[in-house]
Design a protein around this motif. Sequence first.
Motif, PDB file in Angstrom:
ATOM      1  N   ASP A   1       1.055  -1.278  -0.223  1.00 62.39           N
ATOM      2  CA  ASP A   1      -0.010  -0.081  -0.083  1.00 62.39           C
ATOM      3  C   ASP A   1       0.751   1.272   0.038  1.00 62.39           C
ATOM      4  O   ASP A   1       0.388   2.569  -0.346  1.00 62.39           O
ATOM      5  CB  ASP A   1      -0.830  -0.039   1.412  1.00 62.39           C
ATOM      6  CG  ASP A   1      -0.069   0.315   2.441  1.00 62.39           C
ATOM      7  OD1 ASP A   1       1.105  -0.120   2.645  1.00 62.39           O
ATOM      8  OD2 ASP A   1      -0.829   1.385   3.248  1.00 62.39           O
TER       9      ASP A   1
ATOM     10  N   ILE B   1       4.159   3.959  -0.613  1.00 59.98           N
ATOM     11  CA  ILE B   1       5.150   4.414  -1.765  1.00 59.98           C
ATOM     12  C   ILE B   1       6.386   3.366  -1.830  1.00 59.98           C
ATOM     13  O   ILE B   1       6.973   3.279  -3.117  1.00 59.98           O
ATOM     14  CB  ILE B   1       5.935   5.762  -1.408  1.00 59.98           C
ATOM     15  CG1 ILE B   1       4.445   6.902  -1.534  1.00 59.98           C
ATOM     16  CG2 ILE B   1       6.997   6.401  -2.253  1.00 59.98           C
ATOM     17  CD1 ILE B   1       5.138   8.229  -1.086  1.00 59.98           C
TER      18      ILE B   1
ATOM     19  N   SER C   1       0.585   1.954  -9.427  1.00 61.63           N
ATOM     20  CA  SER C   1       1.357   1.048  -9.488  1.00 61.63           C
ATOM     21  C   SER C   1       0.870  -0.408 -10.027  1.00 61.63           C
ATOM     22  O   SER C   1       1.377  -1.131 -10.666  1.00 61.63           O
ATOM     23  CB  SER C   1       2.649   1.052  -8.837  1.00 61.63           C
ATOM     24  OG  SER C   1       3.573   2.286  -8.992  1.00 61.63           O
ATOM     25  N   ALA C   2      -0.286  -0.450  -9.077  1.00 65.85           N
ATOM     26  CA  ALA C   2      -0.922  -1.665  -8.873  1.00 65.85           C
ATOM     27  C   ALA C   2      -1.642  -2.022  -9.981  1.00 65.85           C
ATOM     28  O   ALA C   2      -2.337  -1.244 -10.840  1.00 65.85           O
ATOM     29  CB  ALA C   2      -1.722  -1.657  -7.668  1.00 65.85           C
TER      30      ALA C   2
ATOM     31  N   ALA D   1      -3.012  -3.436  -4.596  1.00 66.49           N
ATOM     32  CA  ALA D   1      -2.765  -2.168  -3.694  1.00 66.49           C
ATOM     33  C   ALA D   1      -4.099  -2.363  -2.923  1.00 66.49           C
ATOM     34  O   ALA D   1      -5.239  -2.554  -3.148  1.00 66.49           O
ATOM     35  CB  ALA D   1      -2.829  -1.044  -4.524  1.00 66.49           C
TER      36      ALA D   1
ATOM     37  N   LEU E   1       5.235  -3.802  -6.681  1.00 70.78           N
ATOM     38  CA  LEU E   1       3.977  -3.657  -7.280  1.00 70.78           C
ATOM     39  C   LEU E   1       4.136  -3.851  -8.725  1.00 70.78           C
ATOM     40  O   LEU E   1       3.396  -4.817  -9.445  1.00 70.78           O
ATOM     41  CB  LEU E   1       3.005  -2.658  -6.805  1.00 70.78           C
ATOM     42  CG  LEU E   1       2.541  -2.686  -5.099  1.00 70.78           C
ATOM     43  CD1 LEU E   1       1.665  -1.481  -5.052  1.00 70.78           C
ATOM     44  CD2 LEU E   1       1.478  -3.818  -4.973  1.00 70.78           C
ATOM     45  N   LYS E   2       4.737  -3.126  -9.234  1.00 72.31           N
ATOM     46  CA  LYS E   2       5.061  -3.087 -10.700  1.00 72.31           C
ATOM     47  C   LYS E   2       5.792  -4.085 -11.160  1.00 72.31           C
ATOM     48  O   LYS E   2       5.438  -4.730 -12.421  1.00 72.31           O
ATOM     49  CB  LYS E   2       5.832  -1.762 -11.259  1.00 72.31           C
ATOM     50  CG  LYS E   2       5.499  -1.108 -12.635  1.00 72.31           C
ATOM     51  CD  LYS E   2       3.893  -0.718 -12.753  1.00 72.31           C
ATOM     52  CE  LYS E   2       3.816  -0.221 -14.301  1.00 72.31           C
ATOM     53  NZ  LYS E   2       2.340   0.101 -14.246  1.00 72.31           N
TER      54      LYS E   2
ATOM     55  N   ILE F   1       0.683   6.801  -5.428  1.00 69.19           N
ATOM     56  CA  ILE F   1       1.608   5.973  -6.531  1.00 69.19           C
ATOM     57  C   ILE F   1       1.487   4.513  -6.344  1.00 69.19           C
ATOM     58  O   ILE F   1       1.830   3.697  -7.250  1.00 69.19           O
ATOM     59  CB  ILE F   1       3.263   6.408  -6.120  1.00 69.19           C
ATOM     60  CG1 ILE F   1       4.098   5.862  -7.151  1.00 69.19           C
ATOM     61  CG2 ILE F   1       3.707   6.043  -4.567  1.00 69.19           C
ATOM     62  CD1 ILE F   1       5.772   6.412  -7.072  1.00 69.19           C
ATOM     63  N   ALA F   2       1.257   4.007  -5.147  1.00 68.48           N
ATOM     64  CA  ALA F   2       1.037   2.460  -5.020  1.00 68.48           C
ATOM     65  C   ALA F   2      -0.152   2.131  -5.992  1.00 68.48           C
ATOM     66  O   ALA F   2      -0.310   1.087  -6.584  1.00 68.48           O
ATOM     67  CB  ALA F   2       0.775   2.196  -3.560  1.00 68.48           C
TER      68      ALA F   2
ATOM     69  N   ASP G   1       6.282   0.231  -1.699  1.00 70.38           N
ATOM     70  CA  ASP G   1       5.895  -0.743  -2.403  1.00 70.38           C
ATOM     71  C   ASP G   1       5.597  -0.648  -3.769  1.00 70.38           C
ATOM     72  O   ASP G   1       5.323  -1.610  -4.469  1.00 70.38           O
ATOM     73  CB  ASP G   1       4.790  -1.376  -1.830  1.00 70.38           C
ATOM     74  CG  ASP G   1       4.619  -1.474  -0.245  1.00 70.38           C
ATOM     75  OD1 ASP G   1       5.731  -2.133   0.312  1.00 70.38           O
ATOM     76  OD2 ASP G   1       4.024  -1.263   0.402  1.00 70.38           O
ATOM     77  N   SER G   2       5.643   0.461  -4.519  1.00 72.66           N
ATOM     78  CA  SER G   2       5.350   0.820  -5.808  1.00 72.66           C
ATOM     79  C   SER G   2       6.190  -0.136  -6.714  1.00 72.66           C
ATOM     80  O   SER G   2       5.654  -0.676  -7.631  1.00 72.66           O
ATOM     81  CB  SER G   2       5.464   2.238  -6.090  1.00 72.66           C
ATOM     82  OG  SER G   2       6.840   2.961  -5.824  1.00 72.66           O
TER      83      SER G   2
END
Length: 638
Positions: free
Chosen positions: A517, A519, A545-546, A533, A525-526, A541-542, A521-522
């Motif tokens: 969840d 920043i 990216s999710a 997310a 996640l990508k 940003i998360a 992790d972004s």
Amino acid sequence: MTAQTVAAPMLSGAEQRAAARQLTLAMLALGLLALGLAWRGWSPEQAGVSQLLLGFASLLVAVPVMRSAWYSLRYPSLHGLTDQLIALAMLGAWATGDLLTAALLPIIMIFGHVLEERSVIGSQEAIHALGQLTRSQGRKVQADGTIVDVDNGTLRPGDVVEVRAGDRVPADGRVLSGQASLDTAPITGESVPLETVVGTEVFGGAINLDGLLRLEVTRTGGESTLGKVIALMQSAERSKPPITRLLERYAGSYLVLVLLLAAVTWFVTHDAQAMLAVLVAACPCALVLSAPATAIAGIAVAARHGILIRSSAFLEELADLTSLVVDKTGTLTFGTLRLQSIESARDDHSSLLPLAASLGSASSHPVSRALAGLVEQGQHWPLLNIRERQGLGIVAMTEQGEAALGRPELFVQLGIATAAIPEHDGPIAGLALGGQFLAWLLLADSIKPEARTAMAQLRELGLGRQLLLTGDRQSVASTLAREVGISDVQAQALPEDKLKRVMNEIDHGFRPMVVGDGINDSLALKAGVVGVAMGAGGADIALASADIVLIGSDLRRLGTCVRLSRQCRRTLQFNVIIGLGWTLAIVAFAAFGWLGAAGAMIAALLHNLSTLLVLGNAGRLLRFHEPLLKIQGPEAAG
């Protein structure tokens, strides 16, 4: 006129008017065709009048057919194949003098497509319904305390609104005062009402079932949770599943193959009806619809469960996941400090909370902010001469003497004897009044009550390899991992460390679902096969990216994602079998002349039946309903 309107059902006003005109023309043509056939039966000797009526009927429907075919030639697509084949069949019927077929064939196809549009999964209606939730009235509290009714579109972050029982929450916000139960089912899919207190984040579109709330608006319009839901659904609808892109790659070759087959049929049988039947039977509507209809159904069902899927491609990817990489703070935990327990010699702790909340509200420190929300604003003690000791705590005067809230070192400086400092893996704040130590307040980031159940569900679904990846301390991470049943832990991980670990999972042949969840992790996640997310409180940003967003942030929805994906895959496979198998069977029957003298019209009817079968099978997905499992074990008590 084709399945294109089904694959992308968000029709503009112009497209809707064009579809209405086509239907009107088809009905007029059907009337002329019926009149022509009646004239032929009533006065066979006046065949010319009958032919003239049939000719007018065919010309009426020729306009939309030829326009669509010309458009598909200029802008080639898989959907345009049907327009081109119907136009060729119509030209062939004219060339052979079969005006009945030239009129009836496009009429059948137009009515068939109308049925498809009416039968297709109602994501357009779902999005329209969600859009209605974004437009409502709100009661804005003015600076002088008066309340005025305003359109929620005029609200801005920072505005204060009042939400009474029965009202719809006009925008995303934070509760300033009051308590109530909110129905959030339209947004999160959660059937259990959300119990709100001071500090609770609420979604616009939720319905206040009881109580009176005052909210500070935090997000409006497209930035609100509901606005993002609608944007994601619209984006998902415009995306193309991989199987559709594969079919489009060979659209040109398919048309050439059909034309060759029709030519061979003519040269072998010298039967114009058989040739026309081949052209009609080869229309790939059912095959073209198989993937979009299934994907739209899956996306609509996911949205109903509070799951937003950016693209149907990720809906397919979910079925093959083999591992889980999950963040801790804000994902497995709530991400905010909460009072866990109070250690005091007093039996009654209720009198301590207003004092702690009053002192906490005087500071912006995270521990102080967590304590400030323990009671409503009206229960706070009046404070005078407030002094913040940097890094230590707060000291202020009250009617009962000097009060202090802070770290153990603060009480050493004040010369106040304290009870033994308890062992606690988290923040600790002491509380004193009038020179007397009252209690230790133990705070922690609480584990979500459904976390253990959610991890167990994923293991049952084949995601047995689970990794907790967090920037927190090793002791905190290990304790939490044991509580939720995760054996593999990597603590104190920076964003680049998380990215490397996810890439390492992929390099070793695993297909990880990455859940986070923040920043930090972004990047992970990508990089994951599927990034999920947390929608409630997740960093922008998360969310960007999710691939999937859990609007309500209930971890048990992860299992729902996987189960729905696998159900969608089974439905898609069956739809492809229907689309491909049925089309090949009709083509074979047409080529051998087994459809009889009215082969083209029978082929058209069978073609429409196959598309309705595909749509009906996809519609079965709408019955997918998975109520959240009851939380089991010790976590239920939390």
